[in-house]
Design a protein around this motif. Structure first.
Motif, PDB file in Angstrom:
ATOM      1  N   SER A  88     -64.050 114.940  20.516  1.00 45.34           N
ATOM      2  CA  SER A  88     -64.013 115.902  19.418  1.00 45.34           C
ATOM      3  C   SER A  88     -63.591 117.263  19.939  1.00 45.34           C
ATOM      4  CB  SER A  88     -65.392 116.018  18.767  1.00 45.34           C
ATOM      5  OG  SER A  88     -65.382 117.069  17.831  1.00 45.34           O
ATOM      6  N   MET A  89     -62.604 117.842  19.295  1.00 44.60           N
ATOM      7  CA  MET A  89     -62.217 119.211  19.640  1.00 44.60           C
ATOM      8  C   MET A  89     -63.047 120.200  18.838  1.00 44.60           C
ATOM      9  SD  MET A  89     -58.096 119.106  20.251  1.00 44.60           S
ATOM     10  CE  MET A  89     -57.632 118.623  18.613  1.00 44.60           C
ATOM     11  N   LEU A  90     -63.309 119.899  17.573  1.00 45.27           N
ATOM     12  CA  LEU A  90     -64.017 120.839  16.704  1.00 45.27           C
ATOM     13  C   LEU A  90     -65.472 121.042  17.127  1.00 45.27           C
ATOM     14  CD1 LEU A  90     -62.692 119.786  13.176  1.00 45.27           C
ATOM     15  CD2 LEU A  90     -61.905 121.660  14.630  1.00 45.27           C
ATOM     16  N   GLN A  91     -66.132 119.987  17.531  1.00 49.32           N
ATOM     17  CA  GLN A  91     -67.549 120.102  17.881  1.00 49.32           C
ATOM     18  C   GLN A  91     -67.796 120.941  19.116  1.00 49.32           C
ATOM     19  OE1 GLN A  91     -69.561 116.360  17.996  1.00 49.32           O
ATOM     20  NE2 GLN A  91     -69.125 115.909  15.866  1.00 49.32           N
ATOM     21  N   ARG A  92     -66.775 121.171  19.893  1.00 48.16           N
ATOM     22  CA  ARG A  92     -66.919 122.024  21.082  1.00 48.16           C
ATOM     23  C   ARG A  92     -67.199 123.478  20.702  1.00 48.16           C
ATOM     24  NH1 ARG A  92     -62.374 122.228  24.765  1.00 48.16           N
ATOM     25  NH2 ARG A  92     -63.924 123.064  26.152  1.00 48.16           N
ATOM     26  N   LYS A  94     -69.161 125.743  18.108  1.00 47.28           N
ATOM     27  CA  LYS A  94     -70.245 125.696  17.125  1.00 47.28           C
ATOM     28  C   LYS A  94     -69.918 126.455  15.834  1.00 47.28           C
ATOM     29  CE  LYS A  94     -75.123 126.503  16.509  1.00 47.28           C
ATOM     30  NZ  LYS A  94     -76.370 126.925  17.074  1.00 47.28           N
ATOM     31  N   ARG A  95     -69.460 127.702  15.966  1.00 46.95           N
ATOM     32  CA  ARG A  95     -69.143 128.484  14.752  1.00 46.95           C
ATOM     33  C   ARG A  95     -68.007 127.841  13.968  1.00 46.95           C
ATOM     34  NH1 ARG A  95     -68.961 134.447  17.187  1.00 46.95           N
ATOM     35  NH2 ARG A  95     -68.012 133.200  18.793  1.00 46.95           N
ATOM     36  N   LEU A  96     -66.973 127.421  14.666  1.00 52.38           N
ATOM     37  CA  LEU A  96     -65.833 126.773  14.024  1.00 52.38           C
ATOM     38  C   LEU A  96     -66.272 125.486  13.326  1.00 52.38           C
ATOM     39  CD1 LEU A  96     -62.793 126.293  13.519  1.00 52.38           C
ATOM     40  CD2 LEU A  96     -62.657 125.359  15.820  1.00 52.38           C
ATOM     41  N   TYR A  97     -67.040 124.675  14.004  1.00 53.90           N
ATOM     42  CA  TYR A  97     -67.512 123.408  13.445  1.00 53.90           C
ATOM     43  C   TYR A  97     -68.364 123.654  12.196  1.00 53.90           C
ATOM     44  CZ  TYR A  97     -69.626 118.761  13.363  1.00 53.90           C
ATOM     45  OH  TYR A  97     -70.057 117.517  12.989  1.00 53.90           O
ATOM     46  N   ASN A  98     -69.288 124.591  12.278  1.00 51.47           N
ATOM     47  CA  ASN A  98     -70.148 124.908  11.128  1.00 51.47           C
ATOM     48  C   ASN A  98     -69.342 125.496   9.975  1.00 51.47           C
ATOM     49  OD1 ASN A  98     -72.407 123.956  12.448  1.00 51.47           O
ATOM     50  ND2 ASN A  98     -72.994 125.966  13.211  1.00 51.47           N
ATOM     51  N   TRP A  99     -68.414 126.373  10.294  1.00 52.06           N
ATOM     52  CA  TRP A  99     -67.544 126.984   9.282  1.00 52.06           C
ATOM     53  C   TRP A  99     -66.731 125.907   8.573  1.00 52.06           C
ATOM     54  CZ3 TRP A  99     -62.045 128.154  10.495  1.00 52.06           C
ATOM     55  CH2 TRP A  99     -61.397 128.824   9.450  1.00 52.06           C
ATOM     56  N   PHE A 100     -66.139 125.003   9.344  1.00 45.63           N
ATOM     57  CA  PHE A 100     -65.352 123.915   8.769  1.00 45.63           C
ATOM     58  C   PHE A 100     -66.200 123.097   7.793  1.00 45.63           C
ATOM     59  CE2 PHE A 100     -64.213 119.364   9.206  1.00 45.63           C
ATOM     60  CZ  PHE A 100     -63.063 119.387   8.449  1.00 45.63           C
ATOM     61  N   HIS A 101     -67.389 122.726   8.208  1.00 44.02           N
ATOM     62  CA  HIS A 101     -68.237 121.905   7.331  1.00 44.02           C
ATOM     63  C   HIS A 101     -68.753 122.686   6.127  1.00 44.02           C
ATOM     64  CE1 HIS A 101     -68.074 118.092   9.306  1.00 44.02           C
ATOM     65  NE2 HIS A 101     -68.050 118.743  10.452  1.00 44.02           N
ATOM     66  N   ARG A 102     -68.981 123.958   6.303  1.00 45.92           N
ATOM     67  CA  ARG A 102     -69.405 124.800   5.174  1.00 45.92           C
ATOM     68  C   ARG A 102     -68.291 124.866   4.126  1.00 45.92           C
ATOM     69  NH1 ARG A 102     -70.167 128.836   8.022  1.00 45.92           N
ATOM     70  NH2 ARG A 102     -72.203 128.235   8.750  1.00 45.92           N
ATOM     71  N   ILE A 103     -67.078 125.030   4.584  1.00 43.52           N
ATOM     72  CA  ILE A 103     -65.934 125.117   3.670  1.00 43.52           C
ATOM     73  C   ILE A 103     -65.701 123.780   2.967  1.00 43.52           C
ATOM     74  CG2 ILE A 103     -63.433 125.414   3.540  1.00 43.52           C
ATOM     75  CD1 ILE A 103     -63.686 127.485   5.751  1.00 43.52           C
TER      76      ILE A 103
END
Length: 135
Positions: A88-92, A94-103
């Motif tokens: 996983s590139m996104l899970q590396r 944290k802010r990006l991963y959380n932002w992506f899932h929030r959106i």
């Protein structure tokens, strides 16, 4: 878009970053063999995005157009991670991963992302863009 010139410039720069992410992702997909350089370029862009996220959304607590601009590219990366990449590139990030899932939980985005993975991966197979990812 914000009305203040400096804020507008920040948004424009973020949109340019999304364009760059799109180009690098396309370059990664169209190569005929996996190259660590292509992954490193994608990873570098994701690290920049990670540093720029300022809250629940890209520029704080308000949802802006800039948040939407990244959606297709992040959905594509997510589809690759879930179907073809062994990591996983996104899970590396944290802010990006959380932002992506929030959106993606927003009603407007949820609707377009419902069957995205399946359609995107099918498209990649039809275009013969996944051979280097399966090895």
């Amino acid at each position: 878009f914000p009305t203040q010139p400096l804020e507008r410039a920040k948004h424009a720069a973020a949109i340019a970053l999304a364009d760059e992410l799109s180009r690098e992702l396309f370059q990664f997909l169209k190569q005929k063999k996996s190259e660590i350089r292509a992954l490193n370029r994608l990873d570098h862009l994701l690290s920049i995005i990670e540093k720029q996220i300022q809250g629940d959304y890209y520029f704080g607590e308000e949802f802006y157009f800039v948040d939407l601009v990244f959606i297709p590219h992040l959905l594509q990366i997510n589809a690759l991670e879930q179907n073809l990449l062994p990591f996983s590139m996104l899970q590396r990030y944290k802010r990006l991963y959380n932002w992506f899932h929030r959106i993606t939980e927003r009603v407007s985005v949820k609707e377009i992302s419902r069957n995205f993975n399946q359609h995107f991966i099918e498209h990649l197979y039809k275009q013969d863009l996944v051979a280097h990812l399966k090895n």
